[in-house]
Design a protein around this motif. Sequence first.
Motif, PDB file in Angstrom:
ATOM      1  N   TYR A 312       1.031  -1.112  -0.154  1.00  0.00           N
ATOM      2  CA  TYR A 312       0.044   0.061   0.085  1.00  0.00           C
ATOM      3  C   TYR A 312       0.920   1.290   0.170  1.00  0.00           C
ATOM      4  O   TYR A 312       2.097   1.273   0.678  1.00  0.00           O
ATOM      5  CB  TYR A 312      -0.942  -0.059   1.271  1.00  0.00           C
ATOM      6  CG  TYR A 312      -1.508   1.372   1.678  1.00  0.00           C
ATOM      7  CD1 TYR A 312      -2.998   1.724   0.912  1.00  0.00           C
ATOM      8  CD2 TYR A 312      -0.912   2.046   2.306  1.00  0.00           C
ATOM      9  CE1 TYR A 312      -3.149   2.941   1.356  1.00  0.00           C
ATOM     10  CE2 TYR A 312      -1.556   3.434   2.717  1.00  0.00           C
ATOM     11  CZ  TYR A 312      -2.912   3.646   2.059  1.00  0.00           C
ATOM     12  OH  TYR A 312      -3.433   4.769   2.555  1.00  0.00           O
ATOM     13  N   GLU A 313       0.552   2.178  -0.702  1.00  0.00           N
ATOM     14  CA  GLU A 313       1.339   3.559  -0.710  1.00  0.00           C
ATOM     15  C   GLU A 313       0.548   4.675  -0.694  1.00  0.00           C
ATOM     16  O   GLU A 313      -0.775   4.635  -1.428  1.00  0.00           O
ATOM     17  CB  GLU A 313       2.464   3.404  -1.932  1.00  0.00           C
ATOM     18  CG  GLU A 313       1.885   3.566  -3.203  1.00  0.00           C
ATOM     19  CD  GLU A 313       3.183   3.913  -4.063  1.00  0.00           C
ATOM     20  OE1 GLU A 313       4.603   3.515  -3.660  1.00  0.00           O
ATOM     21  OE2 GLU A 313       2.959   4.250  -5.325  1.00  0.00           O
ATOM     22  N   GLU A 314       0.893   5.851  -0.412  1.00  0.00           N
ATOM     23  CA  GLU A 314       0.508   7.247  -0.800  1.00  0.00           C
ATOM     24  C   GLU A 314       1.432   8.235  -1.422  1.00  0.00           C
ATOM     25  O   GLU A 314       2.492   7.881  -0.947  1.00  0.00           O
ATOM     26  CB  GLU A 314      -0.063   7.710   0.850  1.00  0.00           C
ATOM     27  CG  GLU A 314      -1.052   6.945   1.351  1.00  0.00           C
ATOM     28  CD  GLU A 314      -1.255   7.276   2.732  1.00  0.00           C
ATOM     29  OE1 GLU A 314      -0.872   8.436   3.087  1.00  0.00           O
ATOM     30  OE2 GLU A 314      -1.998   6.569   3.487  1.00  0.00           O
ATOM     31  N   VAL A 315       1.151   8.843  -2.482  1.00  0.00           N
ATOM     32  CA  VAL A 315       1.965   9.562  -3.207  1.00  0.00           C
ATOM     33  C   VAL A 315       1.355  11.005  -3.390  1.00  0.00           C
ATOM     34  O   VAL A 315       0.144  11.019  -3.887  1.00  0.00           O
ATOM     35  CB  VAL A 315       2.339   9.213  -4.564  1.00  0.00           C
ATOM     36  CG1 VAL A 315       3.222  10.039  -5.359  1.00  0.00           C
ATOM     37  CG2 VAL A 315       2.775   7.668  -4.268  1.00  0.00           C
ATOM     38  N   LEU A 316       2.112  12.175  -2.897  1.00  0.00           N
ATOM     39  CA  LEU A 316       1.431  13.288  -3.050  1.00  0.00           C
ATOM     40  C   LEU A 316       1.675  13.708  -4.814  1.00  0.00           C
ATOM     41  O   LEU A 316       2.733  13.310  -5.170  1.00  0.00           O
ATOM     42  CB  LEU A 316       2.241  14.523  -2.391  1.00  0.00           C
ATOM     43  CG  LEU A 316       2.340  14.514  -0.953  1.00  0.00           C
ATOM     44  CD1 LEU A 316       2.808  15.720  -0.411  1.00  0.00           C
ATOM     45  CD2 LEU A 316       0.611  14.485  -0.642  1.00  0.00           C
ATOM     46  N   THR A 317       0.868  14.234  -5.368  1.00  0.00           N
ATOM     47  CA  THR A 317       0.699  14.172  -6.794  1.00  0.00           C
ATOM     48  C   THR A 317       0.744  15.562  -7.442  1.00  0.00           C
ATOM     49  O   THR A 317       1.631  15.494  -8.576  1.00  0.00           O
ATOM     50  CB  THR A 317      -0.507  13.655  -7.408  1.00  0.00           C
ATOM     51  OG1 THR A 317      -1.722  14.396  -6.660  1.00  0.00           O
ATOM     52  CG2 THR A 317      -0.895  12.257  -6.960  1.00  0.00           C
ATOM     53  N   THR A 318       0.413  16.584  -6.879  1.00  0.00           N
ATOM     54  CA  THR A 318       0.625  17.637  -7.536  1.00  0.00           C
ATOM     55  C   THR A 318       1.043  19.303  -6.981  1.00  0.00           C
ATOM     56  O   THR A 318       1.473  20.088  -7.502  1.00  0.00           O
ATOM     57  CB  THR A 318      -0.823  18.472  -8.087  1.00  0.00           C
ATOM     58  OG1 THR A 318      -1.823  18.369  -7.067  1.00  0.00           O
ATOM     59  CG2 THR A 318      -1.361  17.318  -9.137  1.00  0.00           C
ATOM     60  N   THR A 319       0.977  18.949  -5.630  1.00  0.00           N
ATOM     61  CA  THR A 319       1.532  19.824  -4.490  1.00  0.00           C
ATOM     62  C   THR A 319       1.932  19.309  -3.261  1.00  0.00           C
ATOM     63  O   THR A 319       1.382  18.454  -2.577  1.00  0.00           O
ATOM     64  CB  THR A 319       0.659  20.770  -4.436  1.00  0.00           C
ATOM     65  OG1 THR A 319       1.073  22.267  -3.501  1.00  0.00           O
ATOM     66  CG2 THR A 319      -0.788  20.541  -3.842  1.00  0.00           C
ATOM     67  N   ALA A 320       2.985  20.130  -2.770  1.00  0.00           N
ATOM     68  CA  ALA A 320       3.244  19.510  -1.365  1.00  0.00           C
ATOM     69  C   ALA A 320       3.037  20.437  -0.296  1.00  0.00           C
ATOM     70  O   ALA A 320       3.300  20.159   1.009  1.00  0.00           O
ATOM     71  CB  ALA A 320       5.163  19.426  -1.147  1.00  0.00           C
ATOM     72  N   GLY A 321       2.226  21.438  -0.470  1.00  0.00           N
ATOM     73  CA  GLY A 321       1.655  22.349   0.435  1.00  0.00           C
ATOM     74  C   GLY A 321       3.214  22.892   1.196  1.00  0.00           C
ATOM     75  O   GLY A 321       3.856  23.496   0.591  1.00  0.00           O
ATOM     76  N   LYS A 322       2.919  22.760   2.496  1.00  0.00           N
ATOM     77  CA  LYS A 322       4.326  23.208   3.289  1.00  0.00           C
ATOM     78  C   LYS A 322       5.405  22.241   3.677  1.00  0.00           C
ATOM     79  O   LYS A 322       6.414  22.500   4.327  1.00  0.00           O
ATOM     80  CB  LYS A 322       3.693  23.649   4.893  1.00  0.00           C
ATOM     81  CG  LYS A 322       2.895  25.055   4.814  1.00  0.00           C
ATOM     82  CD  LYS A 322       3.571  26.029   4.405  1.00  0.00           C
ATOM     83  CE  LYS A 322       2.494  27.356   4.569  1.00  0.00           C
ATOM     84  NZ  LYS A 322       3.146  28.700   4.450  1.00  0.00           N
ATOM     85  N   LEU A 323       5.073  21.226   2.930  1.00  0.00           N
ATOM     86  CA  LEU A 323       6.014  20.052   3.188  1.00  0.00           C
ATOM     87  C   LEU A 323       7.472  20.297   2.090  1.00  0.00           C
ATOM     88  O   LEU A 323       7.227  20.769   1.128  1.00  0.00           O
ATOM     89  CB  LEU A 323       5.527  18.526   2.836  1.00  0.00           C
ATOM     90  CG  LEU A 323       4.485  18.162   3.706  1.00  0.00           C
ATOM     91  CD1 LEU A 323       3.794  16.974   3.246  1.00  0.00           C
ATOM     92  CD2 LEU A 323       4.744  18.332   5.377  1.00  0.00           C
ATOM     93  N   ASN A 324       8.518  19.918   2.692  1.00  0.00           N
ATOM     94  CA  ASN A 324       9.916  20.080   1.777  1.00  0.00           C
ATOM     95  C   ASN A 324      10.005  18.636   1.210  1.00  0.00           C
ATOM     96  O   ASN A 324      11.155  18.424   1.323  1.00  0.00           O
ATOM     97  CB  ASN A 324      10.950  20.728   2.764  1.00  0.00           C
ATOM     98  CG  ASN A 324      11.236  19.583   3.797  1.00  0.00           C
ATOM     99  OD1 ASN A 324      10.509  18.968   4.508  1.00  0.00           O
ATOM    100  ND2 ASN A 324      12.726  19.372   3.964  1.00  0.00           N
ATOM    101  N   VAL A 325       9.191  18.402   0.344  1.00  0.00           N
ATOM    102  CA  VAL A 325       9.435  17.101  -0.392  1.00  0.00           C
ATOM    103  C   VAL A 325       9.044  17.655  -1.977  1.00  0.00           C
ATOM    104  O   VAL A 325       8.515  18.654  -2.385  1.00  0.00           O
ATOM    105  CB  VAL A 325       8.387  16.036  -0.032  1.00  0.00           C
ATOM    106  CG1 VAL A 325       8.794  15.640   1.165  1.00  0.00           C
ATOM    107  CG2 VAL A 325       7.087  16.315  -0.237  1.00  0.00           C
ATOM    108  N   THR A 326       9.802  16.691  -2.996  1.00  0.00           N
ATOM    109  CA  THR A 326       9.670  17.178  -4.302  1.00  0.00           C
ATOM    110  C   THR A 326       8.591  16.243  -4.865  1.00  0.00           C
ATOM    111  O   THR A 326       8.363  15.152  -4.733  1.00  0.00           O
ATOM    112  CB  THR A 326      11.084  16.729  -5.046  1.00  0.00           C
ATOM    113  OG1 THR A 326      12.090  17.563  -4.582  1.00  0.00           O
ATOM    114  CG2 THR A 326      11.050  17.048  -6.482  1.00  0.00           C
ATOM    115  N   ILE A 327       7.718  16.826  -5.495  1.00  0.00           N
ATOM    116  CA  ILE A 327       6.737  16.117  -6.133  1.00  0.00           C
ATOM    117  C   ILE A 327       6.827  15.313  -7.485  1.00  0.00           C
ATOM    118  O   ILE A 327       7.760  16.098  -8.178  1.00  0.00           O
ATOM    119  CB  ILE A 327       5.566  17.203  -6.503  1.00  0.00           C
ATOM    120  CG1 ILE A 327       4.890  17.808  -4.926  1.00  0.00           C
ATOM    121  CG2 ILE A 327       4.165  16.714  -7.136  1.00  0.00           C
ATOM    122  CD1 ILE A 327       4.356  16.859  -4.182  1.00  0.00           C
TER     123      ILE A 327
END
Length: 346
Positions: A312-327
Amino acid sequence: MNAVDEVRQVLGGLDPARTAPPCDDSRRRQVLARILSDDCGVGTAKRTVPRRRLVLAAVGAVVMAAAGGGVAVELYRQPEPAHAATPALLTYGPPPTAEPASTRLRRLAAVAARQPMPPRPAGTVEYLESTNWFLNSSISGGRTVSVVVPQRWRSWRTEDDAGRTVKRDLPPIFRSDADRRQWEKWGGRVESSEAVHDYAPGEFHGGRFRGAVPTDAAVLLSWLRAGTSEAQAPVQYLEDMAELVGVRLLNPAQRAAVLALLAELPGITVTGTVTDRAGRTGEAFSITTNAHGLPAQYTVIVDARSGALLGYEEVLTTTAGKLNVTIPAVITYRSYLLAEYAAAPR
């Protein structure tokens, strides 16, 4: 009204379940080592505070947590860090057929129902193992700190819902010595840690998922909704099942029921074939939604030979909001490695 009609009427929805094939200790170590070496990246540092439920916040102070993951809010005035590293994305190939997700999942449910009932030696309990990754984040002013911590989960459950869970958080992986020093300065953990919880009858896993898992899709939906005042977003049922299969050994009929229910989940789509993080081949099905704040894709991977849930996985797809991760960014992953009957822990 049949089960499928009831499911559609109430809402529709949810996710598959899993009984993994047995493997010896040597095989388990090899799988765990490969997963952690190949697919687990980490970013900057923080101090974590455990929480159970994943929440994706586009703005504000807190962000992330998922079963066994954590959230923290820190008030540090530091320059904005580079983007945190996250686990590598899986590569999805063409699906095996052109069937829509609902049709394909019903076929997989039929496959699950035909599997033999696993033998249960006298005196044994449900035993499960999984390897997980959860993104933990801290936000303060213009500063966000995110880290992915790999985790090994083991559990033992008795028929009266007593048992034990062992959660071992493995060392985070840093991009640089500077990251490690900052993490340590803020009090972050750099070594492995282990938490052991013993449960009295009726209290296993905090009292969630008590008793026999239903073998009918509509009954299963009601079972998942027990204690809630209203229907949840469809993806929430998928998340609940992803949690369930990590702590409960499901028989063929139970796996068939959850696959049948998943087939009726609004928004479910075919993602394609994939090799998961433990080297196993499966078929992936996803829901993309912003139900938790940020747009994300929630995916389950099913073994076409057995109807078992592999991952099972979850992936941010279009924006990271305030998170410092690369989409796009993997923010949660669970790899279900073992589900069998075993002796109770001493």
